[in-house]
Design a protein around this motif. Sequence first.
Motif, PDB file in Angstrom:
ATOM      1  N   GLU A   1       0.823  -1.209   0.000  1.00 43.93           N
ATOM      2  CA  GLU A   1       0.000   0.000   0.000  1.00 43.93           C
ATOM      3  C   GLU A   1       0.859   1.263   0.000  1.00 43.93           C
ATOM      4  N   ARG A   2       0.401   2.264  -0.725  1.00 43.43           N
ATOM      5  CA  ARG A   2       1.064   3.571  -0.738  1.00 43.43           C
ATOM      6  C   ARG A   2       0.351   4.508   0.234  1.00 43.43           C
ATOM      7  N   ILE A   3       1.121   5.195   1.028  1.00 41.84           N
ATOM      8  CA  ILE A   3       0.566   6.066   2.055  1.00 41.84           C
ATOM      9  C   ILE A   3       0.804   7.529   1.699  1.00 41.84           C
ATOM     10  N   LEU A   4      -0.248   8.311   1.824  1.00 42.89           N
ATOM     11  CA  LEU A   4      -0.145   9.767   1.747  1.00 42.89           C
ATOM     12  C   LEU A   4      -0.328  10.260   3.177  1.00 42.89           C
ATOM     13  N   TYR A   5       0.747  10.714   3.787  1.00 43.41           N
ATOM     14  CA  TYR A   5       0.741  11.089   5.200  1.00 43.41           C
ATOM     15  C   TYR A   5       0.725  12.602   5.338  1.00 43.41           C
TER      16      TYR A   5
ATOM     17  N   ASP B   1      -1.481  -1.577  22.052  1.00 41.44           N
ATOM     18  CA  ASP B   1      -0.988  -0.567  21.110  1.00 41.44           C
ATOM     19  C   ASP B   1      -2.070  -0.325  20.068  1.00 41.44           C
ATOM     20  N   SER B   2      -2.739   0.835  20.144  1.00 41.58           N
ATOM     21  CA  SER B   2      -3.832   1.129  19.213  1.00 41.58           C
ATOM     22  C   SER B   2      -3.359   1.194  17.762  1.00 41.58           C
ATOM     23  N   GLY B   3      -2.099   1.597  17.541  1.00 41.24           N
ATOM     24  CA  GLY B   3      -1.560   1.652  16.186  1.00 41.24           C
ATOM     25  C   GLY B   3      -1.532   0.288  15.535  1.00 41.24           C
ATOM     26  N   TYR B   4      -1.089  -0.705  16.274  1.00 44.78           N
ATOM     27  CA  TYR B   4      -1.054  -2.075  15.770  1.00 44.78           C
ATOM     28  C   TYR B   4      -2.462  -2.555  15.426  1.00 44.78           C
ATOM     29  N   GLU B   5      -3.403  -2.301  16.344  1.00 49.01           N
ATOM     30  CA  GLU B   5      -4.773  -2.751  16.128  1.00 49.01           C
ATOM     31  C   GLU B   5      -5.422  -2.007  14.963  1.00 49.01           C
ATOM     32  N   THR B   6      -5.087  -0.729  14.791  1.00 50.10           N
ATOM     33  CA  THR B   6      -5.640   0.054  13.683  1.00 50.10           C
ATOM     34  C   THR B   6      -5.168  -0.497  12.347  1.00 50.10           C
ATOM     35  N   ALA B   7      -3.899  -0.873  12.263  1.00 52.23           N
ATOM     36  CA  ALA B   7      -3.367  -1.442  11.024  1.00 52.23           C
ATOM     37  C   ALA B   7      -4.083  -2.740  10.668  1.00 52.23           C
ATOM     38  N   ARG B   8      -4.411  -3.544  11.657  1.00 50.36           N
ATOM     39  CA  ARG B   8      -5.173  -4.770  11.407  1.00 50.36           C
ATOM     40  C   ARG B   8      -6.549  -4.436  10.827  1.00 50.36           C
ATOM     41  N   GLU B   9      -7.174  -3.386  11.354  1.00 48.09           N
ATOM     42  CA  GLU B   9      -8.489  -2.998  10.856  1.00 48.09           C
ATOM     43  C   GLU B   9      -8.399  -2.446   9.434  1.00 48.09           C
ATOM     44  N   VAL B  10      -7.341  -1.689   9.150  1.00 47.50           N
ATOM     45  CA  VAL B  10      -7.124  -1.184   7.791  1.00 47.50           C
ATOM     46  C   VAL B  10      -7.024  -2.356   6.816  1.00 47.50           C
ATOM     47  N   SER B  11      -6.250  -3.357   7.200  1.00 42.41           N
ATOM     48  CA  SER B  11      -6.073  -4.540   6.364  1.00 42.41           C
ATOM     49  C   SER B  11      -7.403  -5.236   6.102  1.00 42.41           C
ATOM     50  N   SER B  12      -8.190  -5.420   7.161  1.00 43.34           N
ATOM     51  CA  SER B  12      -9.485  -6.096   7.013  1.00 43.34           C
ATOM     52  C   SER B  12     -10.428  -5.305   6.114  1.00 43.34           C
TER      53      SER B  12
ATOM     54  N   LEU C   1      -9.693  -2.955   3.768  1.00 41.15           N
ATOM     55  CA  LEU C   1      -9.247  -2.929   2.375  1.00 41.15           C
ATOM     56  C   LEU C   1      -9.562  -4.257   1.688  1.00 41.15           C
ATOM     57  N   ASN C   2      -9.378  -5.343   2.412  1.00 38.98           N
ATOM     58  CA  ASN C   2      -9.659  -6.665   1.860  1.00 38.98           C
ATOM     59  C   ASN C   2     -11.162  -6.830   1.616  1.00 38.98           C
ATOM     60  N   TYR C   3     -11.968  -6.397   2.588  1.00 35.80           N
ATOM     61  CA  TYR C   3     -13.427  -6.504   2.460  1.00 35.80           C
ATOM     62  C   TYR C   3     -13.943  -5.677   1.285  1.00 35.80           C
ATOM     63  N   GLN C   4     -13.372  -4.486   1.109  1.00 36.18           N
ATOM     64  CA  GLN C   4     -13.796  -3.594   0.028  1.00 36.18           C
ATOM     65  C   GLN C   4     -13.180  -3.991  -1.325  1.00 36.18           C
ATOM     66  N   LYS C   5     -12.286  -4.990  -1.281  1.00 34.03           N
ATOM     67  CA  LYS C   5     -11.583  -5.454  -2.481  1.00 34.03           C
ATOM     68  C   LYS C   5     -10.781  -4.326  -3.148  1.00 34.03           C
ATOM     69  N   ILE C   6     -10.105  -3.532  -2.316  1.00 31.04           N
ATOM     70  CA  ILE C   6      -9.299  -2.426  -2.846  1.00 31.04           C
ATOM     71  C   ILE C   6      -7.845  -2.513  -2.368  1.00 31.04           C
ATOM     72  N   LEU C   7      -7.414  -3.705  -2.010  1.00 32.89           N
ATOM     73  CA  LEU C   7      -6.005  -3.899  -1.683  1.00 32.89           C
ATOM     74  C   LEU C   7      -5.158  -3.661  -2.934  1.00 32.89           C
TER      75      LEU C   7
END
Length: 253
Positions: free
Chosen positions: A14-18, A192-203, A205-211
């Motif tokens: 994934e590409r990140i725009l921060y 660590d909320s950051g770790y858990e947030t990344a897991r949710e991002v992954s789920s 993106l996968n659910y939306q089929k936009i990985l």
Amino acid sequence: MTVVREITRQLPNERILYFGDISRCPYGEKDLETVRAYTIQVAEYLVAKDIKMLVIACNTATAAALEILRERLEIPVIGVIGPGARSAIQHSRNGKVLVLATSGTVKSNAYPDAIMRLNQNFEVTSQACPAFVPLVEELRYKDDIVTGIVIHQALKAHMHSDADTVILGCTHYPLLKESIRRYFEGRKAVIDSGYETAREVSSMLNYQKILRPPAGEVTHTILINGDSSRFKYILRDWLPELKYDMKEIELKV
């Protein structure tokens, strides 16, 4: 950047725009109305750059603006509070949780509300830790003596509390995770909320089929509202392997 670190580790394609709002940070000690205005402005700026998902990688900004942005935007919007709250419920054995956060996040009552919506039998205590952010920002967290003193002053009242789970309710705090774990002598799970947030991002993106499929080396884009010189130093320390292009911009309310 602790959230970025986890997203790039879990989702290397994934590409990140921060967007780093250096000129107006820290958000944690500002009133929620001000933080809400800043967050909405930043979100609209990023959406105009055709992002496919917005991650609000700040607990105070999440508390102030998550629901509004979910109503306004047509893309998925993820905050850092929900994932941390759900993980705490999963880890706690006795239903007692301690939230460490900025003053703004504590005043918002966002974590207790998020946990109680899921399980009303939980008991949540919140503690503002205003000294933690400058400790991390100024890279003094690497000094074990200084870090030990700051953590003790902030957490001594909770040293022997019944809470068996601690939420790091600020995205700066994961840099102190091991020090906090040691302070509690391993008796409390540290989330660590950051770790858990990344897991949710992954789920999501996968659910939306936009990985994003694998497509060679990934270069991220970092936009800094303000002076980027100190931020570059922090990046070299926190994410030395990150490939990125950085640009300073000017964004004012």
